[in-house]
Each structure stands twice: as C-alpha cells, then as structure tokens.
Design an enzyme around this catalytic site. Structure first.
Site, PDB file in Angstrom:
ATOM      1  N   ASP A   1     -23.253  24.839  47.778  1.00 21.90           N
ATOM      2  CA  ASP A   1     -24.700  24.523  47.415  1.00 21.90           C
ATOM      3  C   ASP A   1     -25.143  24.394  46.053  1.00 21.90           C
ATOM      4  OD1 ASP A   1     -25.013  27.184  47.485  1.00 21.90           O
ATOM      5  OD2 ASP A   1     -26.861  27.245  48.731  1.00 21.90           O
ATOM      6  N   ARG A   2     -24.240  25.066  45.229  1.00 23.19           N
ATOM      7  CA  ARG A   2     -24.344  25.340  43.819  1.00 23.19           C
ATOM      8  C   ARG A   2     -23.138  24.516  43.089  1.00 23.19           C
ATOM      9  NH1 ARG A   2     -25.084  30.928  41.634  1.00 23.19           N
ATOM     10  NH2 ARG A   2     -23.734  31.577  43.546  1.00 23.19           N
TER      11      ARG A   2
ATOM     12  N   ARG B   1     -27.605  38.429  55.411  1.00 24.77           N
ATOM     13  CA  ARG B   1     -26.333  38.567  54.732  1.00 24.77           C
ATOM     14  C   ARG B   1     -25.765  39.971  55.368  1.00 24.77           C
ATOM     15  NH1 ARG B   1     -25.259  35.754  49.829  1.00 24.77           N
ATOM     16  NH2 ARG B   1     -26.403  33.772  50.167  1.00 24.77           N
TER      17      ARG B   1
ATOM     18  N   ASP C   1     -20.332  28.173  49.726  1.00 20.32           N
ATOM     19  CA  ASP C   1     -20.884  27.092  50.588  1.00 20.32           C
ATOM     20  C   ASP C   1     -21.213  25.809  50.179  1.00 20.32           C
ATOM     21  OD1 ASP C   1     -23.073  28.284  49.249  1.00 20.32           O
ATOM     22  OD2 ASP C   1     -24.296  28.401  50.909  1.00 20.32           O
TER      23      ASP C   1
ATOM     24  N   SER D   1     -22.347  32.365  51.504  1.00 20.07           N
ATOM     25  CA  SER D   1     -22.250  31.807  50.118  1.00 20.07           C
ATOM     26  C   SER D   1     -21.185  32.282  49.118  1.00 20.07           C
ATOM     27  CB  SER D   1     -23.854  32.278  49.559  1.00 20.07           C
ATOM     28  OG  SER D   1     -23.802  31.258  48.298  1.00 20.07           O
ATOM     29  N   HIS D   2     -21.500  32.690  48.235  1.00 20.59           N
ATOM     30  CA  HIS D   2     -20.525  33.612  47.027  1.00 20.59           C
ATOM     31  C   HIS D   2     -20.044  34.840  47.431  1.00 20.59           C
ATOM     32  CE1 HIS D   2     -24.537  34.964  45.448  1.00 20.59           C
ATOM     33  NE2 HIS D   2     -24.008  35.900  45.040  1.00 20.59           N
TER      34      HIS D   2
ATOM     35  N   ASP E   1     -19.549  27.055  44.494  1.00 21.23           N
ATOM     36  CA  ASP E   1     -19.673  28.185  44.984  1.00 21.23           C
ATOM     37  C   ASP E   1     -19.066  28.311  46.455  1.00 21.23           C
ATOM     38  OD1 ASP E   1     -21.662  27.173  46.169  1.00 21.23           O
ATOM     39  OD2 ASP E   1     -23.116  28.957  46.061  1.00 21.23           O
TER      40      ASP E   1
ATOM     41  N   HIS F   1     -28.963  26.231  41.258  1.00 20.77           N
ATOM     42  CA  HIS F   1     -29.622  25.687  42.342  1.00 20.77           C
ATOM     43  C   HIS F   1     -30.369  24.366  41.928  1.00 20.77           C
ATOM     44  CE1 HIS F   1     -28.384  28.099  45.728  1.00 20.77           C
ATOM     45  NE2 HIS F   1     -28.715  29.314  44.897  1.00 20.77           N
TER      46      HIS F   1
ATOM     47  N   LYS G   1     -28.188  31.401  56.940  1.00 20.57           N
ATOM     48  CA  LYS G   1     -29.521  30.707  56.332  1.00 20.57           C
ATOM     49  C   LYS G   1     -30.117  29.636  57.451  1.00 20.57           C
ATOM     50  CE  LYS G   1     -27.437  30.444  51.764  1.00 20.57           C
ATOM     51  NZ  LYS G   1     -26.950  29.406  50.703  1.00 20.57           N
TER      52      LYS G   1
END
Length: 457
Positions: A251-252, A14, A249, A98-99, A247, A334, A108
């Site tokens: 994934d959540r 990141r 990307d 992500s967020h 979020d 998650h 990732k």
C-alpha cells in the site's frame, strides 16, 4: 489470556504470532467486529505471511457465527482489499502486518466504501468486546449464520487502476521493481505487466517477486534506507529509467531515479497533486504537517487549496471527506485518492509517476527537481521518559528564533531562517519523533543537532 490492548493499535491490529495473535483471538475479533458495526457482509484478504490463511479462516468463522457473510478474496495487497470494499460495497478485513518483521501479523479493518476503522471510529469498542469474548466465550450463533464464498478480484482491480491512469501512450520505460518478497510480487505483474491485461510500454525488471513472508532478502520496509540499497544498485546496473519499492502489503510505494537517488515522498505528493489538479482544478489537496513546505507551495501555485492535517490515515481520510479533496499525501509514502474511495494505494501513485515520466523525454531527476526545494532530516526517533518536558524544552530553546508555532500534532516551530521543526510523541512507545526541514544542508544540520541535543540531554 492475551491482553488485546497490547495488539490493537490506533489504526489496526498488530501482534506476534502466535504469542499475541492466534486463531482464538482472530475469531473473537471477527465476532466482535460484526456485532459492533452491524455489517452483514465483508470482504477478507491476506498477504503472503504463512499465518494468514489460518487467521483469516478463524476471523471468518467468528464473523459468520454472528450472521455476516464473508467474501474471501485470497491473496491481496491492502489497496486491493480497499478496492473490494469500495467496488462491492462491503466492509473489509485485511490480514497483514505491513512492513513488520516475519513473526508478526495483523488486521486492518474498514467499513463499506473503504471507510477507516480506528480507535475513535469503532476499533476501541471492537477490542473491548473481543476481550470479553476471550474471557467468557463467543455468544450464541445467529439464527442465520453467514456463509463464506471465494472471489478472485485481481483482474478487476488491475482494470480499475488502468482506467484511472492511462499508461498505454507512454514512451518505453525500463522499470526496476523491488517487491521485497511482498504482495507487489502478486499485483505488479497484473497491473503494470501483462499477466491479466494487455501489455504496456514498460519493461519490468523484477527484484524479489517471490511471495515469502519470511523476507529472506531484506525487510519489506522501504522507509529504512538500508532496504533500498538493492533497488538503487539494480537501477544503475541495468540502466533503468526509474525504480519502485513497495512495502509488504504494497500500500506504500517509494521511488528512486535513474541515478539511484531516492525521490522523497513529498516530491511524489507534489507531482501527483499537480496531475490531479489538472483533472479537478481548484480542488483541495491534503498534506500532513511533516511533508515538505514545497508541497503546499506547489499546490497553491497550480490553483489548488492546500489543507494541512495531523499525521495518520484516519485524519487524512476524514479531512478528505470534509473538503472533498481530490488527493492526499504523507511523508511516509501513503497516497490517498478521491477516485479510489479516499483510500491509500501505492500502486496508483506509482502509475502517476510512471505516466508523468513517460509523457516527456527528460529524466525523473529533472522532472522532480522543482518539487525537491528543501533539505529534510527524515524522522529521527529518541527514547524519552518525560515527553512533555522535552517538548517544552525544545520550544524554549528555539523561542528567540521562532516566527510561528502550532500544536496541531505535537509541536511545530517555524524559524526565522526559513527552517521548521516538529517534535511529536509516539502513541505507543516512549519515543519522541523529530522532523526538520531547512533551505540549506548547513541550516538543516544546525537545527537538527541543536534539537537532538535538547531531546537527548
């Protein structure tokens, strides 16, 4: 020269673009990833951030220079990249922050079958070698450089998820989805809508579906209550049955009920666990130590084996492999599935919640009422210079009321009144993270305030 220790974190990369993460860094990381892991092919995807195409191309350039082929899947959610890794048997690189705010991007990484790559599973070595490459230049190209091909997997991804959760028999549901200008704006129409597959009995009310990495409406981080306000208001305004927030990307996934009240990720974990245990009786189900104690209670009541782990996807996935767990959930929303290569996917969790709601006539609040038995503080961060001293002070303060304790991840204290608290240090910042759960709001406030007084004194 950029110090990669500043951007290569415990689980991923990141950094601020271009100050910390630029094409030169991405190229070095691509070459180092192939050299360290020995993979001969990988899938690469990206979210909607403007820097994504350039960074992905540079990473692919570094990877192919060392002999690996790259399958560019283009725009993708992180769980879509995991699908590509699992379904195609390829390593993976997902370009996303992500967020995080718009000025960030990241990477990732995973091995074939969506196996995680973290500091203890190769990421530290990748960082070290990439740092050398930045100082001395990339090594000579492989005798047979790799190639880059493109592949669209959106329909395959949507079809796979629909094969895991059948929503076709659901009663009609009105669903508000806040994509936060993130990748859910790309995947939700394919999975829950009719963009690529037959329509479902779902009426999707789209909120902020335009892909925009500048996040013009609010940050794509539903963990912050302020970022749920628009969704909560919209659900009530249109009389929806449920609201979903993803979020950046995707994934959540976070859930709100018809009254606009958030459904805790712990309650979602319990709900999905019950459904998965119905398919695989007696299986292990993973929960991290910050989830509500209702979660292991409910898992056990439905014949499952609750397994408690540290916080973090690498620990969850490792324990799932050891125990062959059917499912795992975290307080941060998650959710991990054995039939999704033990990877986390917010979309699949959302589908389980929709199916559970659509299979009966009641409201989501009624459906989840038994799963929300206790009162939780949420994670409270405090800036602390001497973390160990403060943890010891918390332990001493509650010593006369402690019925059990452990140091699996930070310090967890179980108190005589049925409350519990956990304090653990951040891996990357001078922060202590406090979580408290109690049987009543009064008990919660008392334990929370007393712990914070010790931590912040």
């Amino acid at each position: 020269m950029i110090n990669l220790s500043d951007i290569v974190k415990a689980y991923d990369v990141r950094g601020i673009v271009p100050d910390q993460l630029d094409p030169e860094v991405a190229r070095a990381l691509g070459a180092a990833f192939v050299t360290i892991t020995g993979v001969r092919a990988l899938a690469a995807g990206r979210d909607m951030r403007p820097s994504g195409p350039e960074l992905l191309a540079a990473f692919a350039d570094g990877a192919t220079s060392q002999g690996a082929d790259v399958v560019d899947i283009g725009l993708a959610s992180t769980d879509m990249l995991y699908f590509a890794s699992g379904q195609l048997g390829l390593a993976g690189a997902m370009f996303t922050a992500s967020h995080n705010p718009a000025r960030y991007n990241g990477i990732k990484l995973c091995l074939p079958g969506a196996q995680p790559v973290g500091q203890d599973t190769g990421l530290a070595e990748v960082r070290s070698l990439a740092q050398d490459y930045l100082a001395t230049g990339l090594p000579a190209p492989a005798d047979r450089p790799g190639s880059v091909t493109s592949r669209d997997l959106l329909a395959d991804y949507a079809g796979y998820l629909r094969g895991l959760v059948d929503l076709s028999a659901s009663r009609p549901l009105k669903v508000v989805v806040d994509a936060g200008n993130g990748m859910a704006g790309y995947t939700v129409p394919a999975v829950l809508g009719s963009a690529v597959l037959a329509p479902l009995p779902l009426e999707i009310d789209e909120l902020y579906f335009e892909l925009d990495g500048s996040f013009p409406n609010h940050e794509a981080n539903p963990l912050e209550p302020a970022n749920l306000v628009d969704l909560q208001r919209r659900v009530v305004e249109v009389g929806a049955d449920i609201g979903l927030a993803f979020d950046g990307d995707a994934d959540r996934c976070f859930v709100v009920d018809a009254d606009g009240n958030p459904v805790s990720p712990s309650a979602v974990t319990a709900l999905v666990a019950v459904r998965e245990l119905a398919k695989a009786p007696g299986s292990a189900v993973i929960h991290n130590l910050i989830t509500s104690k209702a979660v292991p209670e409910i898992i056990a009541a439905h014949g499952g084996r609750p397994v408690r782990t540290r916080v973090g996807h690498s620990y969850i996935k490792a324990e799932m492999a050891v125990t062959d767990a059917v499912f795992g959930g975290e307080h941060s929303a998650h959710y991990y599935f054995r039939d999704f290569w033990r990877a986390d996917t917010g979309m699949l969790a959302a589908m389980h919640v929709l199916a559970a709601l659509g299979e009966q006539d009641g409201t989501l609040a009624a459906l989840t009422s038994d799963y929300q038995r206790y009162h939780a503080s949420g994670e409270i961060n405090s800036t602390v210079a001497d973390q160990d001293a403060k943890v010891a002070a918390v332990r001493d303060r509650f010593a006369d009321r402690t019925s059990a304790s452990d140091t699996l991840d930070g310090l967890t204290l179980e108190l005589a009144d049925g409350s519990w608290l956990n304090v653990r240090a951040s891996n990357t910042e001078p922060l202590l993270r406090l979580n408290v759960e109690a049987p009543t709001p009064t008990a919660l406030a008392a334990v929370r305030d007393e712990a914070l007084a010790v931590i912040r004194s």
